[in-house]
Design a protein around this motif. Structure first.
Motif, short mmCIF file in Angstrom:
data_model
loop_
_atom_site.label_atom_id
_atom_site.label_comp_id
_atom_site.label_asym_id
_atom_site.label_seq_id
_atom_site.Cartn_x
_atom_site.Cartn_y
_atom_site.Cartn_z
N UNK A 108 16.24 6.53 37.50
CA UNK A 108 16.38 6.22 36.10
C UNK A 108 15.88 6.80 34.97
N UNK A 109 16.04 8.25 35.71
CA UNK A 109 15.36 9.79 35.44
C UNK A 109 16.64 10.28 34.42
N UNK A 110 16.35 10.76 33.24
CA UNK A 110 17.53 11.82 31.99
C UNK A 110 18.61 12.50 33.35
N UNK A 142 29.50 -0.44 44.83
CA UNK A 142 29.29 0.97 44.85
C UNK A 142 30.29 1.05 43.50
N UNK A 143 30.29 0.57 42.97
CA UNK A 143 30.94 -0.24 41.01
C UNK A 143 30.14 -0.03 40.56
N UNK A 144 28.75 -0.74 41.17
CA UNK A 144 27.45 -1.16 40.40
C UNK A 144 26.50 0.46 39.99
N UNK A 145 26.80 0.80 38.55
CA UNK A 145 26.03 1.88 38.65
C UNK A 145 24.69 2.28 38.68
N UNK A 146 23.98 0.60 38.89
CA UNK A 146 22.38 1.07 39.36
C UNK A 146 22.65 1.37 41.21
N UNK A 147 23.17 1.30 42.07
CA UNK A 147 22.49 1.31 43.09
C UNK A 147 22.30 2.74 43.21
N UNK A 148 23.05 3.78 42.75
CA UNK A 148 21.72 5.35 42.93
C UNK A 148 20.62 4.77 42.73
N UNK A 149 20.30 4.63 41.89
CA UNK A 149 18.79 3.82 40.97
C UNK A 149 18.24 2.99 42.47
N UNK A 150 18.80 2.00 42.37
CA UNK A 150 18.00 1.31 43.47
C UNK A 150 17.43 2.00 45.63
N UNK A 151 18.32 2.97 45.85
CA UNK A 151 19.06 3.58 46.48
C UNK A 151 17.37 4.63 46.39
N UNK A 152 17.48 5.42 45.52
CA UNK A 152 16.05 6.20 45.35
C UNK A 152 14.72 5.88 45.30
N UNK A 153 14.94 4.23 44.47
CA UNK A 153 13.67 3.81 44.53
C UNK A 153 13.23 3.49 46.30
N UNK A 154 14.02 3.04 46.57
CA UNK A 154 13.30 2.55 48.10
C UNK A 154 13.11 3.77 48.53
N UNK A 155 14.09 5.03 48.11
CA UNK A 155 13.34 6.50 49.11
C UNK A 155 12.40 6.81 48.68
N UNK A 166 19.96 3.97 52.89
CA UNK A 166 19.74 4.53 51.56
C UNK A 166 20.07 5.88 51.52
N UNK A 167 19.25 6.44 51.98
CA UNK A 167 19.06 8.16 51.64
C UNK A 167 20.42 8.81 52.14
N UNK A 168 21.02 8.40 53.53
CA UNK A 168 22.67 8.81 53.60
C UNK A 168 23.24 8.35 52.46
N UNK A 169 23.42 7.37 51.74
CA UNK A 169 24.48 7.13 50.14
C UNK A 169 23.57 7.55 48.92
#
Length: 200
Positions: A108-110, A142-155, A166-169
């Motif tokens: 969720x960063x700028x 993959x169409x959910x724009x927040x999935x990257x935030x969730x991956x990074x949060x888990x990492x 999560x790291x691979x994605x």
């Protein structure tokens, strides 16, 4: 001495005559301006480091709700963007090469917002079957724009070794976003890719 004309910048494909305003960021102490459409969350211009050139670009390739305007009109929002933003606070808009290279973008960063607004995360897993398979196991959309935030949060919480899918994605999408950045943004944000490569 005669003043040289401000450098001209080519518009981004498919983003001509959009209604928007002016934003700015700072990289290594140097200001860069860019057009931004808040209604569609879309970056509208290359990064432009001269206020006069940004005003000229906007007069030619951008619009307000009141239509097209000349360079003198656009000089006012360009000047205002130096000191304030509708997108983020001052600290969030300041980047350094070492900072971009040294850490992953925070959820969720700028920075993450700018990467998404510039590319639309328009990367498909055809480029990386491994990333596609990793995304299928947890059942992410993959169409959910927040999935990257969730991956990074888990990492961030558990580390990449504990959350390999999560790291691979995240690694694929961040690297692909930098590769696909329009205009001159790839050069500016290339250290993000270096940070990914250096991450354990």
């Amino acid at each position: 001495m005669e003043r040289k004309p401000a450098q001209r910048f080519d518009p981004l494909p498919g983003r001509i005559a959009h209604v928007g305003g002016i934003e700015s960021l700072v990289r290594d102490g140097h200001h860069y301006y860019f057009g931004f459409d808040e209604s569609s969350d879309t970056v509208l211009s290359p990064l432009i480091d001269v206020p006069e050139a940004m005003a000229a670009f906007a007069s030619e390739h951008m619009r307000r709700t009141t239509g097209a305007h000349d360079k003198n009109y656009w000089a006012i929002p360009v000047a205002a963007a130096t000191g304030c933003s509708d997108l983020a606070g001052d600290a969030e808009r300041e980047f350094t090469t070492e900072g971009l290279r040294g850490v992953l973008p925070a959820p969720e960063s700028h920075l993450l917002h700018l990467l998404g607004a510039a590319t639309g995360w328009n990367d498909r897993f055809e480029e990386s079957p491994e990333a596609g398979q990793a995304s299928e196991r947890p059942g992410w959309d993959e169409e959910d724009p927040e999935f990257i935030d969730r991956c990074l949060q888990a990492i961030q919480e558990h580390g990449p070794q504990a959350r390999p899918d999560e790291w691979t994605v995240a690694r694929f999408h961040l690297s692909a976003a930098v590769r696909h950045l329009p205009g001159n943004r790839e050069t500016l944000f290339a250290p993000v890719t270096e940070g990914i490569a250096n991450h354990p």
